[in-house]
Design a protein around this motif. Structure first.
Motif, PDB file in Angstrom:
ATOM      1  N   VAL A   1       0.828  -1.195   0.000  1.00  0.00           N
ATOM      2  CA  VAL A   1       0.000   0.000   0.000  1.00  0.00           C
ATOM      3  C   VAL A   1       0.873   1.259   0.000  1.00  0.00           C
TER       4      VAL A   1
ATOM      5  N   PHE B   1       0.692   4.077  -2.711  1.00  0.00           N
ATOM      6  CA  PHE B   1       0.580   5.479  -2.324  1.00  0.00           C
ATOM      7  C   PHE B   1       1.592   6.325  -3.088  1.00  0.00           C
TER       8      PHE B   1
ATOM      9  N   LEU C   1       0.617   6.664  -6.660  1.00  0.00           N
ATOM     10  CA  LEU C   1      -0.511   7.584  -6.809  1.00  0.00           C
ATOM     11  C   LEU C   1      -0.067   9.037  -6.710  1.00  0.00           C
TER      12      LEU C   1
ATOM     13  N   GLY D   1      -1.238 -11.487  -8.318  1.00  0.00           N
ATOM     14  CA  GLY D   1      -2.139 -11.466  -7.180  1.00  0.00           C
ATOM     15  C   GLY D   1      -2.150 -10.153  -6.435  1.00  0.00           C
TER      16      GLY D   1
ATOM     17  N   THR E   1      -2.921  -6.629  -5.168  1.00  0.00           N
ATOM     18  CA  THR E   1      -4.168  -5.868  -5.260  1.00  0.00           C
ATOM     19  C   THR E   1      -3.949  -4.380  -5.041  1.00  0.00           C
ATOM     20  N   MET E   2      -3.414  -4.029  -3.890  1.00  0.00           N
ATOM     21  CA  MET E   2      -3.457  -2.632  -3.468  1.00  0.00           C
ATOM     22  C   MET E   2      -2.720  -1.702  -4.428  1.00  0.00           C
TER      23      MET E   2
ATOM     24  N   LEU F   1      -4.491  -1.370  -7.718  1.00  0.00           N
ATOM     25  CA  LEU F   1      -5.773  -0.705  -7.490  1.00  0.00           C
ATOM     26  C   LEU F   1      -5.580   0.807  -7.421  1.00  0.00           C
ATOM     27  N   MET F   2      -4.459   1.223  -6.847  1.00  0.00           N
ATOM     28  CA  MET F   2      -4.261   2.643  -6.612  1.00  0.00           C
ATOM     29  C   MET F   2      -3.699   3.392  -7.812  1.00  0.00           C
TER      30      MET F   2
ATOM     31  N   ASN G   1      -8.389   1.708 -13.151  1.00  0.00           N
ATOM     32  CA  ASN G   1      -9.536   0.835 -12.942  1.00  0.00           C
ATOM     33  C   ASN G   1     -10.674   0.997 -13.941  1.00  0.00           C
TER      34      ASN G   1
ATOM     35  N   THR H   1      -7.839  -8.542  -9.616  1.00  0.00           N
ATOM     36  CA  THR H   1      -7.782  -8.308  -8.167  1.00  0.00           C
ATOM     37  C   THR H   1      -8.446  -6.991  -7.806  1.00  0.00           C
TER      38      THR H   1
ATOM     39  N   ILE I   1     -12.199  -7.237  -7.818  1.00  0.00           N
ATOM     40  CA  ILE I   1     -12.778  -7.828  -6.600  1.00  0.00           C
ATOM     41  C   ILE I   1     -12.798  -6.777  -5.488  1.00  0.00           C
ATOM     42  N   ALA I   2     -11.668  -6.105  -5.307  1.00  0.00           N
ATOM     43  CA  ALA I   2     -11.577  -5.144  -4.205  1.00  0.00           C
ATOM     44  C   ALA I   2     -12.590  -4.014  -4.365  1.00  0.00           C
ATOM     45  N   LEU I   3     -12.829  -3.599  -5.609  1.00  0.00           N
ATOM     46  CA  LEU I   3     -13.729  -2.470  -5.834  1.00  0.00           C
ATOM     47  C   LEU I   3     -15.195  -2.836  -5.653  1.00  0.00           C
TER      48      LEU I   3
ATOM     49  N   MET J   1     -16.626  -5.904  -4.362  1.00  0.00           N
ATOM     50  CA  MET J   1     -17.070  -6.895  -3.386  1.00  0.00           C
ATOM     51  C   MET J   1     -18.037  -6.305  -2.363  1.00  0.00           C
TER      52      MET J   1
END
Ligand SMILES: Nc1ncnc2c1ncn2[C@@H]1O[C@H](COP(=O)(O)OP(=O)(O)OP(=O)(O)O)[C@@H](O)[C@H]1O
Ligand SMILES: [Mg+2]
Lengths: 278, 280, 304
Positions: B114, B118, B121, B208, B210-211, B214-215, B219, B235, B238-240, B242
């Protein structure tokens, strides 16, 4: 200088340059985190509750939640993991089918994407077992994830037990339980501590598992059945979902990175000291 | 040693309990996925027109491709660099520097994903944005992931290089090979299965992750036509979704989880195959 | 010094026939120990010779395809010291290990033939290994005390074997440390780590630990080869003092040592790729009138 020598020294220069560049980039990343986060970091930030969705206030309750999740995770991981590591190092017949099956399962488990542990934990612990979004669900899901790492590291530590101790124990017809509790575990305790610390580092760093299991709530947890937001989830939420949350996200990231560095140093120190004792 | 049946049983239970978590996860994902697969078959997940879960269109192809592109890009980038870093640690750096370098790699391997996300991002995405908007893109994902898996690729390659028997190197020295000649002709070929095993494992990790993706990936569900376009990985999907998915939509997410798990199992099997090769 | 006087006082005339007749038949290990607990306390100080002798008949020890020992026949009478000598790699350790069935721990190792401890064939299928290893004590080449205090090194095995009475344990600790001549050296620091002792002291502690469990047979695998000459001499004297109460089998590289302390000597040699016992007999005849030409060369060559 012939062509071969020219090539050789050219490659030497190249490798030096690339290798130095390779540490500059991640270090500049860490430097960015420090630069962004340090101005916001203070004693109050560490103990205060988050306010305004985390834009202001601190991370006090999140630190507590993180420790609780970690506690649940370790309380599950250590007994089961140590049992499994002992079974692998002491009981299972080498090269047998069951050793291969156990080993392969653990290797695969170690590679399972964390989001899959999140899915599993959400559906099994939170929904089916009715634990809801809670520190307990989160800690248990996290335990599933760090278990293989802990087992493999602890197993290695157990395997370093000097052969003479085992020989003597067998010749004296010591009970296996006595051997394990009085000789094997004490002599491997340093390595087991290292395994524990490495597992803590992995658990602290994890985010995806916790989003659907431990939840988002920033309040101070009252019991393990409460939802609790970990530091890593806080960083994600602040930087993605909260406009204006970036500076506090950086400060939280700085705290997390410092914890990881500390753990890393501790693990190194312990394992070095442990090897000296040997 | 005198055995105690309860001790043996207890430890055996702990061992099989740990190992069976994998089986639990597999069975549970299959159980959650099977109703929808039974209803519409596997075809729609790869042929239907797009991902509109509310309307019953569950095409996973863009997300699957997104995952493969991001992970593939990261691995292609990290592998040569990781090997170079390992060669540096093993053959070029003076011992003290090599130790420091390895320690730094170990430290970086433990940095939370993460935090990588960060940084991506806040720093990388705006930077790419200046180059080619919007910034959050396949490229950003691949770069951040490459940065993340690089220390691990380097560390496993380093271990594989260190495991090359000394007598090979002495033999090469006796033949008068230069340093690079030795590495190229002897060390790398011998260590290659071990290096590949590490690379394959890190591919699994990249797929695998995700974080971080995702950031930084934007997406958007689409098959990207360039490195600068945003993508969504399995991944991230799923995170977005679920948290609000229900019924078939939820099941579709479990199916993508199952897909990820099967990919992982395959990759671990391949990696352990390489590892066995190294030992032989 | 006092300890050695004790040992001397306890010396009993030996009678091997009586020995074999006198057998302790016991059930489960803990139960057996509870019975022994009493005897340890008062009787063992003047314990009459109760050790049975060992008889090896056609013993083969095999590691996968290689034969470490083939067709070894040997009589090891009780109440005396038998030394096993021979060059490195001829299978001495393997033979010794097969007597306490430590060979079972090496998966590819197979032992066949017969080894009689008293009347029991310990290579037979149903042998109770726990009972066997309690009857047969073993001391290894490099001292291997447990990583705990000196006292705990003896207390832990005793407690593990079901002895709970602390006063008996204390007495036993004192007695066995006295037996090995260590009591006076360590009585003020029983709580210190055993790993802090010198090599020779560690080895004597290992022997004491072994004696505490009251075995009948003692196996020594080159017990002095990791020690300096002074410690080595101490251990040697100690082993010599033990023979009145135990059946002792000693593996050694040191022919002079075998000559000094052994009553019987067996010579091991590698012939046609596998080890075997080429000659055995009492010490004098082996050293003075060896029959086998190899024995002659070996004993005399290394002697000079
Ligand atoms: N675990 C094992 N696996 C395979 N072979 C073994 C093993 N242990 C011993 N051997 C073989 O058995 C033979 C006898 O070994 P052993 O250790 O009994 O000899 P030794 O007479 O005690 O030698 P030393 O005097 O050096 O201690 C040797 O050839 C050795 O290679
Ligand atoms: Mg030997």
């Amino acid at each position: 200088m012939n062509d071969g020598q020219k090539l050789d020294s050219g490659i030497t220069v190249l490798i030096w340059l690339v290798s130095i560049a390779l540490v500059v980039l991640p270090l500049s990343m860490l430097w960015d985190v420090v630069r962004e986060g340090l101005p916001h970091l203070s004693f109050n930030f560490i103990v205060d509750q988050p306010l305004d969705a985390g834009r202001s206030g601190g991370v006090g309750s999140l630190l507590i939640s993180t420790f609780w999740i970690l506690g649940v995770c370790l309380l599950t991981t250590i007994p089961i993991g140590l049992g499994c590591a002992l079974y692998l190092s002491e009981f299972v017949i080498p090269h047998s089918q069951s050793e291969k099956l156990l080993g392969f399962s653990l290797d695969v488990l170690a590679g399972v994407p964390s989001i899959v542990f999140g899915l599993f934990g959400y559906a099994v612990f939170a929904i089916q077992l009715g634990l809801g979004f809670s520190i307990l669900s989160g800690g248990l899901s996290l335990a599933c994830m760090v278990l293989p790492l802990f087992i493999r590291t602890a197993e290695q530590a157990l395997r370093t037990c000097p052969k003479g101790y085992r020989q003597a124990a067998i010749a004296l017809n010591i009970s296996h339980a006595g051997f394990i509790s009085r000789i094997l575990l004490p002599s491997a305790s340093g390595g087991i501590a290292v395994a524990m610390i490495i597992s803590i580092g992995r658990a602290l760093a994890e985010t995806a598992v916790l989003i659907f299991t431990a939840g988002y709530v920033t309040r101070m947890p009252g019991s393990v059945m409460d939802s609790g937001r970990s530091l890593s989830v806080h960083i994600y939420d602040l930087s993605m979902n909260v406009p204006g949350g970036q500076s506090n996200a950086a400060a939280t990231a700085l705290i997390l990175v410092m914890m990881i560095v500390l753990i890393n140093v501790l693990a190194r120190y312990l394992s070095r000291r442990w090897q000296h004792v040997e | 040693m005198r055995t105690n049946i309860w001790l043996t049983r207890g430890l055996r239970t702990a061992a099989w309990l740990s190992a069976s978590i994998l089986l639990f996860i597999l069975l549970f994902l299959i159980q959650e996925s099977s109703p929808l697969i039974g209803e519409i078959g596997l075809g729609p997940f790869f042929q239907a027109d797009g991902w509109y879960p509310q309307e019953g269109a569950f095409q996973l192809t863009p997300m699957l491709l997104g995952s493969l592109f991001v992970a593939g890009g990261a691995v292609l980038l990290a592998t040569p660099l990781g090997i170079i870093a390992a060669l540096f640690g093993q053959f070029y750096a003076p011992p003290a520097l090599a130790r420091l370098y390895r320690g730094l790699m170990e430290l970086l391997a433990g940095v939370p994903s993460v935090v990588f996300g960060f940084w991506g991002l806040v720093v990388l995405v705006p930077w790419i944005n200046r180059l080619a908007p919007p910034g959050a893109s396949l490229l950003a994902g691949a770069l951040v992931l490459a940065l993340m898996i690089l220390p691990l690729v380097a560390l496993t390659a380093d271990a594989a290089l260190a495991a090359v028997p000394q007598q090979y190197l002495r033999g090469a020295a006796a033949m008068g090979l230069s340093r690079w000649g030795t590495i190229q002709r002897i060390t790398l070929p011998v260590a290659m299965p071990g290096i590949l095993s590490g690379v394959v494992l890190q591919t699994g990790r990249a797929l695998g992750e995700t974080m971080a993706v995702l950031m930084v990936c934007g997406n958007v569900v689409q098959i990207p036509s360039s490195w600068f376009e945003p993508v969504r990985t399995l991944t991230a999907n799923i995170a977005l979704e679920m948290s609000y998915a229900v019924d078939q939509h939820r099941t579709a997410l479990f199916i993508s989880g199952l897909l990820l798990l099967l990919l992982t199992i395959t990759l671990v099997a391949v990696a352990s195959h390489f590892r066995r090769m190294q030992h032989e | 010094m006092k300890a050695f006087m004790n040992v001397l006082k306890r010396k009993q005339p030996m009678n091997s026939e009586l020995t074999t007749a006198f057998q302790i038949e016991t059930g489960s290990s803990t139960e057996a120990f509870a019975k022994k607990e009493q005897s340890l306390e008062d009787k063992s100080r003047q314990k009459p010779l109760s050790a049975p002798g060992l008889t090896l008949k056609k013993v083969n020890v095999r590691y996968g395809d290689t034969n470490a020992i083939e067709g070894a026949c040997l009589d090891i009478p009780s109440g005396s010291i038998t030394a096993l000598v021979g060059p490195s790699g001829c299978g001495k350790s393997s033979l010794l290990a097969s007597i306490s069935r430590m060979t079972d721990l090496t998966p590819q190792c197979q032992v066949s033939g017969e080894i009689f401890l008293g009347k029991d064939n310990i290579l037979a299928k149903g042998t109770d290994l726990n009972r066997l290893r309690r009857r047969v004590g073993m001391v290894f080449q490099s001292p291997n005390p447990f990583p705990m205090s000196i006292e705990e090194n003896i207390r832990f095995p005793l407690r593990d074997h079901g002895m709970r009475d602390e006063s008996v344990i204390r007495k036993t600790i004192k007695n066995v440390l006295g037996d090995v001549g260590l009591w006076d050296e360590v009585k003020d620091r029983l709580g210190q780590s055993a790993l802090a002792l010198s090599g020779g002291q560690q080895q004597r502690l290992c022997i004491a630990r072994c004696l505490a469990l009251d075995p009948e047979v003692l196996l020594f695998d080159e017990p002095c080869s990791a020690l300096d000459p002074l410690s080595s001499a101490k251990v040697e004297t100690l082993i010599k003092g033990l023979k009145s109460r135990y059946t002792v089998l000693l593996v050694t590289h040191n022919l002079a040592q075998a000559r000094r302390i052994a009553d019987h000597v067996a010579v091991c040699w590698v012939q046609a790729g596998c080890g075997c016992i080429i000659e055995s007999g009492d010490t004098r005849s082996i050293f003075e009138r060896p029959v086998h030409p190899i024995t002659q060369a070996f004993c005399q060559g290394l002697q000079g």
